[in-house]
Design an enzyme around this catalytic site. Structure first.
Site, PDB file in Angstrom:
ATOM      1  N   VAL A 100      -9.964   6.377  -8.848  1.00 38.37           N
ATOM      2  CA  VAL A 100     -10.323   6.113  -7.404  1.00 38.37           C
ATOM      3  C   VAL A 100      -9.399   5.337  -6.680  1.00 38.37           C
ATOM      4  O   VAL A 100      -9.376   5.332  -5.688  1.00 38.37           O
ATOM      5  CB  VAL A 100     -11.853   5.456  -7.458  1.00 38.37           C
ATOM      6  CG1 VAL A 100     -11.827   4.109  -7.984  1.00 38.37           C
ATOM      7  CG2 VAL A 100     -12.315   5.590  -6.027  1.00 38.37           C
ATOM      8  N   ALA A 260     -10.749   0.629 -16.352  1.00 43.99           N
ATOM      9  CA  ALA A 260     -11.668   1.897 -15.601  1.00 43.99           C
ATOM     10  C   ALA A 260     -10.739   2.251 -14.488  1.00 43.99           C
ATOM     11  O   ALA A 260     -10.276   1.712 -13.810  1.00 43.99           O
ATOM     12  CB  ALA A 260     -12.853   1.343 -15.400  1.00 43.99           C
ATOM     13  N   ASP A 261     -10.854   3.682 -14.617  1.00 44.34           N
ATOM     14  CA  ASP A 261      -9.979   4.469 -13.510  1.00 44.34           C
ATOM     15  C   ASP A 261     -11.014   4.727 -12.211  1.00 44.34           C
ATOM     16  O   ASP A 261     -10.812   4.984 -11.364  1.00 44.34           O
ATOM     17  CB  ASP A 261      -9.498   5.693 -13.944  1.00 44.34           C
ATOM     18  CG  ASP A 261      -8.160   5.411 -14.814  1.00 44.34           C
ATOM     19  OD1 ASP A 261      -7.092   5.596 -14.287  1.00 44.34           O
ATOM     20  OD2 ASP A 261      -8.269   5.054 -16.024  1.00 44.34           O
ATOM     21  N   ARG A 262     -12.444   4.648 -12.833  1.00 42.61           N
ATOM     22  CA  ARG A 262     -13.482   4.781 -11.751  1.00 42.61           C
ATOM     23  C   ARG A 262     -14.693   4.118 -12.020  1.00 42.61           C
ATOM     24  O   ARG A 262     -15.134   4.426 -13.601  1.00 42.61           O
ATOM     25  CB  ARG A 262     -13.657   6.267 -11.075  1.00 42.61           C
ATOM     26  CG  ARG A 262     -14.629   6.586  -9.973  1.00 42.61           C
ATOM     27  CD  ARG A 262     -14.746   7.952  -9.823  1.00 42.61           C
ATOM     28  NE  ARG A 262     -13.380   8.596  -9.401  1.00 42.61           N
ATOM     29  CZ  ARG A 262     -13.241   8.853  -8.093  1.00 42.61           C
ATOM     30  NH1 ARG A 262     -13.832   8.345  -6.962  1.00 42.61           N
ATOM     31  NH2 ARG A 262     -11.857   9.606  -7.871  1.00 42.61           N
ATOM     32  N   ALA A 270     -15.179   5.698 -15.826  1.00 45.95           N
ATOM     33  CA  ALA A 270     -14.190   6.817 -16.619  1.00 45.95           C
ATOM     34  C   ALA A 270     -12.947   6.006 -17.130  1.00 45.95           C
ATOM     35  O   ALA A 270     -12.530   5.369 -16.171  1.00 45.95           O
ATOM     36  CB  ALA A 270     -14.027   7.846 -15.431  1.00 45.95           C
TER      37      ALA A 270
END
Length: 397
Positions: A100, A260-262, A270
């Site tokens: 994100v 965390a990427d999102r 995620a």
């Protein structure tokens, strides 16, 4: 602490951007020039640069360099300049859809140039300068935010795990969340660095992170570079490691810290595929219980900047998971090892038969119920009485 510099940016009329090509690590350190958004997109897509904060910064700065050198854009008016920037930002977002941070950065930068272009005295130059200044500030802010994340996470672990405060924390981390994944210092790896800096780290364990081996190639590289006491394990060894040390007070694992990427509104996260396996579950009469991090008394902590929090998505079910090429699973590339030394020659080795089907998601989702805390530069949020993470408090609403 002398940490690695994965992004090199020079501002001004002769602006330049270089990235440390992470496909060459850990055996070779080579920087690659990124003269435009096109090369920035390719570097992100090919994972020469990776990590949610880093790809947002590289994308933004690649366009800044393009704007500094593109003569056609230099001669354009405010409206044309704005249109070019917004189109290029949309293009850059397509390089990695799960993280994100890139989407968030593109949205904010697009809004800034939109606002500047609508001013009565706006020029192409003023629009370009607005964009370039904002993208350069991202680089500065990320390092400061990462250092705050590291401090907040380290303090939280020491507060919640008394044995870690007494003899230093034993921590497991997954994938790469350090200087190679950010502008510097790191998120989850920043927590480990902060523990080490305060002499409160006993030992760090990093998983190899199949199939792309970001842990063995990159995290291990950073840990060795910083001389942090550490051990590399395969992904499937984490549960055995925790169980083996369950009754050993000195070696017991105190925390699992991941990036965390999102992060969705309910706290689902995620992160790199394999994260969810750090809190494995077993099935009995259709009832699920966490049996690893919970059973062993360790804490599961997600470390990420606020830009990774996406309140527009209710849960992990709303996250688009990127799927990558089968070759990442069945082919391994690296330099030749002659039994004594690593040679310069790189070879590609097949580890599975051609024709086998391959499932290669780049990320998985860890449910919020299995997470103890989410640490950002603004602090650590824990579940409220209803079992939800009040993430909106980070944004003042």
């Amino acid at each position: 602490m002398n940490v690695l510099q994965a992004i090199r940016y020079t501002p001004g009329d002769s602006a330049s951007l270089q990235i440390l090509d992470q496909l060459q690590l850990p055996h070779r350190s080579e920087y690659e020039d990124i003269p435009s958004a096109t090369e920035g997109w390719a570097a992100i897509k090919e994972m020469k640069t990776r990590g949610a904060p880093a790809i947002a910064i590289v994308a933004a700065l690649s366009l800044a360099v393009e704007l500094a050198h593109n003569d056609n854009i230099k001669s354009a008016d405010a409206s044309k300049t704005k249109e070019h920037i917004q189109a290029r930002l949309k293009y850059l977002v397509t390089s990695r859809p799960t993280a994100v941070n890139l989407e968030d950065a593109a949205r904010k930068l697009s809004a800034l140039v939109e606002a500047e272009a609508t001013k009565e005295n706006a020029t192409g130059l003023s629009v370009r300068q607005t964009y370039i200044k904002a993208s350069e500030q991202m680089l500065v802010d990320d390092v400061k935010d990462n250092e705050a994340i590291g401090r907040n996470g380290a303090e939280w672990i020491l507060k919640h795990v008394s044995r870690a405060n007494k003899r230093g924390a034993n921590v497991i981390t997954h994938c790469n969340t350090g200087s190679l994944a950010t502008a510097g210092y790191g998120t989850a790896l920043g927590v480990i660095r902060a523990l080490q800096a305060s002499n409160k780290l006993s030992h760090a364990y990093c998983t190899e992170t199949r199939p792309y081996n970001q842990g063995s190639r990159l995290t291990a590289y950073e840990l060795a570079h910083d001389k942090i006491p550490s051990t590399l394990i395969t992904d499937s060894m984490a549960a055995a490691l925790m169980n083996l040390n369950l009754n050993d007070e000195d070696k017991a694992i105190d925390a699992i810290v991941v990036g965390a990427d999102r992060v969705t509104a309910n706290g689902d996260t995620a992160n790199k595929i394999g994260t969810y396996s750090l809190v494995p579950i077993y099935t009995y009469a259709n009832l699920y219980r966490a049996v690893l991090a919970k059973r062993h008394g360790a804490k599961f902590l997600v470390a990420a900047p606020r830009t990774s929090i996406d309140l527009t998505r209710a849960s992990g079910k709303d996250i688009t998971i990127e799927h990558r090429a089968p070759d990442e699973v069945i082919l391994v590339k690296g330099p030749v090892f002659d039994g004594t030394n690593v040679q310069d020659e790189a070879v590609t080795v097949s580890t599975a038969p051609r024709g086998i089907n391959v499932w290669n998601p780049a990320f998985d989702v860890t449910p919020a119920e299995l997470i103890d805390g989410i640490v950002t530069e603004a602090g650590v949020v824990e579940k409220d009485e209803s079992g939800n993470f009040p993430l909106s408090t980070f944004f003042g609403n």
